[in-house]
Design a protein around this motif. Sequence first.
Motif, PDB file in Angstrom:
ATOM      1  N   SER A   1      23.205  20.925  48.242  1.00  8.24           N
ATOM      2  CA  SER A   1      23.258  21.319  46.794  1.00  8.24           C
ATOM      3  C   SER A   1      24.383  22.367  46.307  1.00  8.24           C
TER       4      SER A   1
ATOM      5  N   GLU B   1      25.257  14.227  40.853  1.00  4.19           N
ATOM      6  CA  GLU B   1      23.981  13.279  40.862  1.00  4.19           C
ATOM      7  C   GLU B   1      24.322  12.215  39.854  1.00  4.19           C
TER       8      GLU B   1
ATOM      9  N   LEU C   1      21.283  12.244  44.149  1.00 11.08           N
ATOM     10  CA  LEU C   1      22.243  13.225  44.687  1.00 11.08           C
ATOM     11  C   LEU C   1      23.210  12.835  45.751  1.00 11.08           C
TER      12      LEU C   1
END
Length: 408
Positions: A167, A320, A376
Motif C-alpha cells: 500500500s 484501487e 487494490l
Amino acid sequence: MQDFKPPRDPEGWRTATRLVHGGTTRSPFGETAEAIFLTQGYVYPTMEAAEARFKGEEPGFVYSRYNNPTNAMFEERMALLEGAEAARATASGMAAVTAALLAPLKAGDHVVASRALFGSCLYIVEELLPRYGIASTLVDGKDFKAWKDALRPQTQTLFLESPTNPSLEVYDIAAVAAIAHAHGARLVVDNAFASPMLQKPLQLGADCVVYSATKHIDGQGRCLGGVVLSSKDFIETHLQTYLRQTGPALSPFNAWILLKSLETLPLRVQQQMANAAKVADFLADHPLIARCFYPGRADHPQAEIVKRQMLGGGTMVAFEVTGGKPAAFAFANALSIIKISNNLGDAKSLITHPATTTHQRLTPEARATMGIGEGLLRLSVGLEDAEDLIADLQAALAVLGQKQLAAE
Ligand SMILES: *Cc1c(COP(=O)(O)O)cnc(C)c1O
C-alpha cells in the motif's frame, strides 16, 4: 579468519562512478568486465600458506560458502553505494532478512516490527522467531506511541519496511531509529521498495539495511539475490559466522549479474520513477480509480516524510479500482504491455493483485488493517515508454467501464 577485501576506491567518487568501477579487482589477464569466479574452493601454494589463511594471518579466499572474488566485488560495490562499512551478499532477499533478524538474537529476546511487511518477512517475525523463543510484536508503523508502547526490557531489534508493500505507506525512519536507540535496541530496515538510489536508511539512523537484490538491483528479472549492509562491528559480530556456517551463499554467477546491474541502476531507477510519476498522475485522475497511492504525489498521506527521507517517489504505484476483485481482475486481464507478475523493480511493468497473491495467506481483517482491499492493485512501473503504459492502462480501464455499464 580474515576476509579478502578488494581495495577501497578513491574517496570522493560520486555514486555513478562508484557503481561502474567500485570494488573491481582484476585477474592477471586484466579483463575489462568483472570476472565470474565459478569455483567452490581455492588452491594454496604451500601447506604453510593454507595454515596462515585458515588462521587469518594472511588475507585470501578459503571456500566460496565463506566468500568468493566475484561476490566480494559485489559486496564492496554495494557497501560504497549504501555508505556502509560492510556488506554481505546472500542467495535471496529472504536469506538477507532472516540473517539480519535471526543472527543477533537468542531465545528470550523480543522484536518489534511494523505490521505492513512483505509476506515472507511477516512469516519470519510472526511465526518463525516465536517458535525459537524470540517474541515479537507487530505495530502500526506510523504510530510512534505504538512503537514505544511495544518496547520491553528484552527488545533488541525494531524492523520496518518503507515504503510498504503493497500500500506504499511511508514510515519515519529517523524517528523510529531514535526510539530504538533510546532503548538500546537496533533498527533494521528492508529498503527493497525505495531502492538504494532513493533512500539511505543508514544516514537516517538505521543500524542495518537489507535488500532483495532480486528487485531493482537486478532489475531485469534474471536472478535472486540479497544483501545485508551495516557497520563492520555488526557484520563481524553477528553475521559473519552465521552466514558461513548456515550457508545461504550467493552464487558467483548471480553476483556477477548483480554487479553488472549496478552499473545501470541510477539510470533505470530514474527512468522508472519518471514513468511511475506520469502513470500515477493519470490513474489518480481517472473516474474508475477510487484511490491512487504514489509516494511522489502531493496527496500521498505521508508526503511530508517522503520529502524528508526519500529522493523521489519511487517506481511503485498502488491503486484501487471501483468494483472490488471482479473489477480488479477484469482490468488486469485486459492489459497487454503490463504483465501480471509479482516481481517488482523490473524493466518490464508488472501488476499484481495482493489480496489473492502475495497477501492471500492473511485474513480479510488483517488485510484491511494493512489497507489491502479487494480492489487494490500494485503496479511496478518499468522502462517502457510512459505514453505506451498510459495507453495500455486507458484501454483496460475502457474495457472495465464497458463491463460495468453492461452489468448495470
Ligand atoms: C521481494 C522482497 C523480499 C524477498 O526477497 P527475495 O529476493 O524474493 O527473497 C523481501 N522484502 C521485500 C520488501 C521484498 O520486496
